[in-house]
Design an enzyme around this catalytic site. Structure first.
Site, PDB file in Angstrom:
ATOM      1  N   ASN A  25       0.853  -1.190   0.000  1.00  0.00           N
ATOM      2  CA  ASN A  25       0.000   0.000   0.000  1.00  0.00           C
ATOM      3  C   ASN A  25       0.893   1.247   0.000  1.00  0.00           C
ATOM      4  O   ASN A  25       2.119   1.132   0.103  1.00  0.00           O
ATOM      5  CB  ASN A  25      -0.999  -0.016   1.161  1.00  0.00           C
ATOM      6  CG  ASN A  25      -0.287  -0.148   2.495  1.00  0.00           C
ATOM      7  OD1 ASN A  25       0.663   0.585   2.770  1.00  0.00           O
ATOM      8  ND2 ASN A  25      -0.713  -1.093   3.316  1.00  0.00           N
ATOM      9  N   ASP A  35       1.092  -8.732   1.381  1.00  0.00           N
ATOM     10  CA  ASP A  35       1.996  -7.790   2.047  1.00  0.00           C
ATOM     11  C   ASP A  35       2.346  -8.281   3.460  1.00  0.00           C
ATOM     12  O   ASP A  35       3.522  -8.342   3.850  1.00  0.00           O
ATOM     13  CB  ASP A  35       1.276  -6.417   2.096  1.00  0.00           C
ATOM     14  CG  ASP A  35       2.184  -5.260   2.442  1.00  0.00           C
ATOM     15  OD1 ASP A  35       3.405  -5.470   2.548  1.00  0.00           O
ATOM     16  OD2 ASP A  35       1.657  -4.135   2.593  1.00  0.00           O
ATOM     17  N   TYR A 122      -8.022  -4.970  -2.683  1.00  0.00           N
ATOM     18  CA  TYR A 122      -8.252  -3.803  -3.546  1.00  0.00           C
ATOM     19  C   TYR A 122      -9.341  -4.028  -4.605  1.00  0.00           C
ATOM     20  O   TYR A 122      -9.703  -3.101  -5.330  1.00  0.00           O
ATOM     21  CB  TYR A 122      -6.947  -3.333  -4.195  1.00  0.00           C
ATOM     22  CG  TYR A 122      -6.068  -2.512  -3.263  1.00  0.00           C
ATOM     23  CD1 TYR A 122      -6.402  -2.339  -1.915  1.00  0.00           C
ATOM     24  CD2 TYR A 122      -4.904  -1.898  -3.719  1.00  0.00           C
ATOM     25  CE1 TYR A 122      -5.601  -1.590  -1.057  1.00  0.00           C
ATOM     26  CE2 TYR A 122      -4.104  -1.137  -2.865  1.00  0.00           C
ATOM     27  CZ  TYR A 122      -4.451  -0.991  -1.535  1.00  0.00           C
ATOM     28  OH  TYR A 122      -3.656  -0.240  -0.700  1.00  0.00           O
TER      29      TYR A 122
HETATM   30  P1  ADP Z   1      -4.263  -6.035  -2.960  1.00  0.00           P
HETATM   31  O1  ADP Z   1      -4.433  -5.125  -1.777  1.00  0.00           O
HETATM   32  O2  ADP Z   1      -3.285  -5.484  -3.983  1.00  0.00           O
HETATM   33  O3  ADP Z   1      -5.567  -6.461  -3.538  1.00  0.00           O
HETATM   34  P2  ADP Z   1      -3.958  -8.601  -1.545  1.00  0.00           P
HETATM   35  O4  ADP Z   1      -2.758  -9.066  -0.809  1.00  0.00           O
HETATM   36  O5  ADP Z   1      -5.201  -8.354  -0.758  1.00  0.00           O
HETATM   37  O6  ADP Z   1      -3.484  -7.302  -2.376  1.00  0.00           O
HETATM   38  O7  ADP Z   1      -4.314  -9.635  -2.692  1.00  0.00           O
HETATM   39  C1  ADP Z   1      -3.579  -9.790  -3.882  1.00  0.00           C
HETATM   40  C2  ADP Z   1      -3.512 -11.256  -4.255  1.00  0.00           C
HETATM   41  O8  ADP Z   1      -2.505 -11.887  -3.459  1.00  0.00           O
HETATM   42  C3  ADP Z   1      -4.804 -12.042  -3.996  1.00  0.00           C
HETATM   43  O9  ADP Z   1      -5.011 -12.945  -5.074  1.00  0.00           O
HETATM   44  C4  ADP Z   1      -4.458 -12.813  -2.721  1.00  0.00           C
HETATM   45  O10 ADP Z   1      -5.218 -14.012  -2.618  1.00  0.00           O
HETATM   46  C5  ADP Z   1      -3.004 -13.105  -2.969  1.00  0.00           C
HETATM   47  N1  ADP Z   1      -2.180 -13.557  -1.824  1.00  0.00           N
HETATM   48  C6  ADP Z   1      -2.402 -13.451  -0.500  1.00  0.00           C
HETATM   49  N2  ADP Z   1      -1.384 -14.018   0.182  1.00  0.00           N
HETATM   50  C7  ADP Z   1      -0.496 -14.485  -0.739  1.00  0.00           C
HETATM   51  C8  ADP Z   1       0.745 -15.198  -0.674  1.00  0.00           C
HETATM   52  N3  ADP Z   1       1.325 -15.525   0.482  1.00  0.00           N
HETATM   53  N4  ADP Z   1       1.360 -15.527  -1.857  1.00  0.00           N
HETATM   54  C9  ADP Z   1       0.816 -15.190  -3.044  1.00  0.00           C
HETATM   55  N5  ADP Z   1      -0.337 -14.536  -3.166  1.00  0.00           N
HETATM   56  C10 ADP Z   1      -0.998 -14.188  -2.031  1.00  0.00           C
END
Ligand code: ADP
Length: 176
Positions: A25, A35, A122
């Site tokens: 973010n 993140d 997001y």
């Molecule tokens: P944003 O805020 O950019 O939407 P998110 O982290 O909420 O970011 O989600 C982005 C993508 O990352 C989603 O598909 C989520 O399921 C995925 N995600 C969450 N944890 C992991 C991980 N450890 N490795 C890879 N992808 C992940």
């Protein structure tokens, strides 16, 4: 081109690549989703470094070390929050991918892994986001030979299936 793109289902923090991309973010101070997972796996030194970076505007990218991660580098990029599609979201998401590729070539690395930026908290529609991710990747690979492997790490089967289908669509639309 096709042979340099890999789609896997798994956890990006486990990837043995030169750099992983973080869907961060604007504060770069950590958060939920991927993140949070990256900060937990990298350890507290990551936050110590990202605190010094002064945040990151949406669509841009910043680089830190990977600390306890298998990856040497983390490229932090900030995807757009989906607001219905009329707020430049598609261009901003494309710009995330372009700026990550630029950061990767500046680092001189060979392998990189991306999560599905913006499609979690997001709220960016998954198929549209996958199309942008894979189109930008194909466009980059047409003119740049520096990267040997680009991995899309899909968290869950739904994301994995959408990325695989979208890759076929993007490749056939490019005539490869
Ligand atoms: P944003 O805020 O950019 O939407 P998110 O982290 O909420 O970011 O989600 C982005 C993508 O990352 C989603 O598909 C989520 O399921 C995925 N995600 C969450 N944890 C992991 C991980 N450890 N490795 C890879 N992808 C992940």
């Amino acid at each position: 081109m096709r042979e340099k793109i890999e789609i896997v289902q798994g956890d990006i923090t486990k990837q043995k690549v030169d750099a992983i991309v973080n869907a961060a973010n604007n504060s770069l101070l950590g958060g939920g989703g991927v993140d949070g997972a990256i900060h937990r796996a990298a350890g507290p030194d990551l936050l110590r470094e990202t605190r010094t970076l002064g945040g990151c505007p949406t669509g841009e990218a910043r680089v830190s070390k990977g600390y306890r991660l298998p990856a040497k580098w983390v490229i932090h990029t900030v995807g757009p929050i989906w607001q219905g599609g009329n707020s430049n979201e598609e261009e901003l998401l494309a710009s995330c991918y372009r700026n990550c590729f630029k950061a990767a070539t500046d680092l001189g690395i060979k392998t990189i892994a991306f999560p599905s930026i913006s499609t979690g908290a997001y709220g960016f529609p998954l198929k549209r986001a996958a199309k942008i991710a894979l189109r930008e990747t194909a466009t980059f690979l047409e003119t740049n030979q520096d990267l040997e492997k680009i991995v899309f790490v899909c968290f869950g089967k739904e994301v994995f299936d959408v990325y695989n289908q979208t890759l076929e669509d993007v490749i056939s639309s490019l005539g490869h």
